[in-house]
Design a protein around this motif. Structure first.
Motif, short mmCIF file in Angstrom:
data_model
loop_
_atom_site.label_atom_id
_atom_site.label_comp_id
_atom_site.label_asym_id
_atom_site.label_seq_id
_atom_site.Cartn_x
_atom_site.Cartn_y
_atom_site.Cartn_z
N SER A 77 1.07 -1.15 0.19
CA SER A 77 0.21 0.06 -0.25
C SER A 77 0.72 0.99 -0.03
N PRO A 78 0.63 2.57 -0.43
CA PRO A 78 1.43 3.79 -0.46
C PRO A 78 1.22 4.54 0.83
N SER A 79 2.84 5.11 0.86
CA SER A 79 2.82 5.38 2.28
C SER A 79 2.05 6.53 2.34
N LYS A 80 1.46 6.85 3.84
CA LYS A 80 0.81 7.66 4.19
C LYS A 80 1.21 8.74 5.87
N ALA A 81 0.81 10.00 5.36
CA ALA A 81 1.50 10.92 6.38
C ALA A 81 2.80 10.83 6.72
N GLY A 82 3.93 10.41 5.43
CA GLY A 82 4.73 9.98 6.26
C GLY A 82 5.37 8.44 6.46
N GLN A 83 4.86 7.63 7.49
CA GLN A 83 4.43 5.98 7.63
C GLN A 83 5.14 5.23 6.15
N PRO A 84 6.29 4.52 6.45
CA PRO A 84 6.47 3.40 5.42
C PRO A 84 5.92 2.88 4.66
N PRO A 85 5.50 2.04 3.42
CA PRO A 85 4.20 1.49 2.71
C PRO A 85 4.05 -0.06 3.64
N ARG A 86 3.34 0.26 3.80
CA ARG A 86 2.63 -1.58 4.23
C ARG A 86 2.60 -2.96 3.26
N VAL A 87 3.39 -3.62 3.78
CA VAL A 87 3.46 -4.39 3.35
C VAL A 87 2.64 -6.05 3.86
N LYS A 88 1.37 -6.68 2.57
CA LYS A 88 0.98 -7.52 3.11
C LYS A 88 1.13 -9.33 2.44
N THR A 89 1.62 -10.00 3.24
CA THR A 89 2.12 -11.79 2.15
C THR A 89 0.87 -12.56 2.30
N SER A 90 0.82 -13.21 1.03
CA SER A 90 -0.15 -14.56 0.77
C SER A 90 0.44 -15.29 -0.04
#
Length: 223
Positions: free
Chosen positions: A54-67
């Motif tokens: 997911s794109p980064s928001k408010a300076g937070q690093p992007p979130r990565v989900k794996t399956s």
């Protein structure tokens, strides 16, 4: 090893290399590889791993989900994703309806397949019998080879769709091009990368693989 043995070994290795090159016909580019794959692959089966960034928001690093899980498809218009980790989910397209069963939520969502799959990555695998019929909905372009794969991009012609672009990576094998990667960018900036392993070309698949019946007691939602 004497000189004669070395010469014999070089001849044998040369013959092996020549045989391998003959068994794996050269493909000009990614578009050529995808065209051949579309012609050859009537069905397929593989294991997959998926990462969604997911794109980064408010300076937070992007979130990565794996399956991860298993995947099967059969033309025309049938496929099945069985997600096993981290949550159990089943996604089945039976040619008429797209079913999503979320075990944790005890819920099934059913949508008309024709309304949701027109310009999606699944259409590249299951909807059409050849690449020409997909050009109604997608613009295809050969991309540079990388990571040992041949690449082609597919951009939906419908600007209002959810998918921005799809990158398809194919691996050359002695049986023809093999699907290796699908890299999807959506209109919200989210990136989903599906990596396929142990790919089987044209296996005989049970008809029941693409039949879905909601388990008793499960809520069925039809948006």
């Amino acid at each position: 090893m004497n000189r004669l043995d070395r010469a014999r070994r070089q001849v044998v290795m040369g013959l092996l290399c020549a045989g391998l090159c003959m068994a794996m016909p050269a493909l000009a580019d990614g578009l050529d590889a995808l065209t051949q794959f579309m012609k050859q692959a009537r069905s397929g089966r593989a294991q997959f791993s998926q990462s969604v960034t997911s794109p980064s928001k408010a300076g937070q690093p992007p979130r990565v989900k794996t399956s991860s899980g298993s995947f099967e498809f059969q033309r025309p218009g049938k496929f099945r994703f069985d997600y096993r980790k981290p949550f159990v989910q089943t996604l089945v397209a039976d040619g008429q309806t797209l079913w999503l069963h979320d075990v944790d939520l005890n819920q099934v969502t059913a949508r008309k397949q024709a309304q949701v799959l027109g310009s999606t990555p699944a259409a590249l695998l299951t909807a059409a019998s050849d690449l020409e019929s997909l050009k109604t909905d997608f613009v295809f372009k050969t991309e540079p080879d990388r990571d040992g794969l041949q690449w082609v991009s597919a951009t939906p012609k419908a600007a209002e769709g959810q998918i921005r672009t799809v990158m398809v990576g194919l691996r050359a094998t002695d049986k023809g091009p093999e699907l290796a990667v699908m890299d999807v960018q959506d209109s919200l900036g989210q990136r989903s990368v599906l990596t396929f392993t142990a790919f089987e070309l044209n296996p005989v698949l049970a008809a029941q693989a693409f039949v879905f019946r909601a388990p008793p007691g499960v809520d069925v939602i039809r948006p």
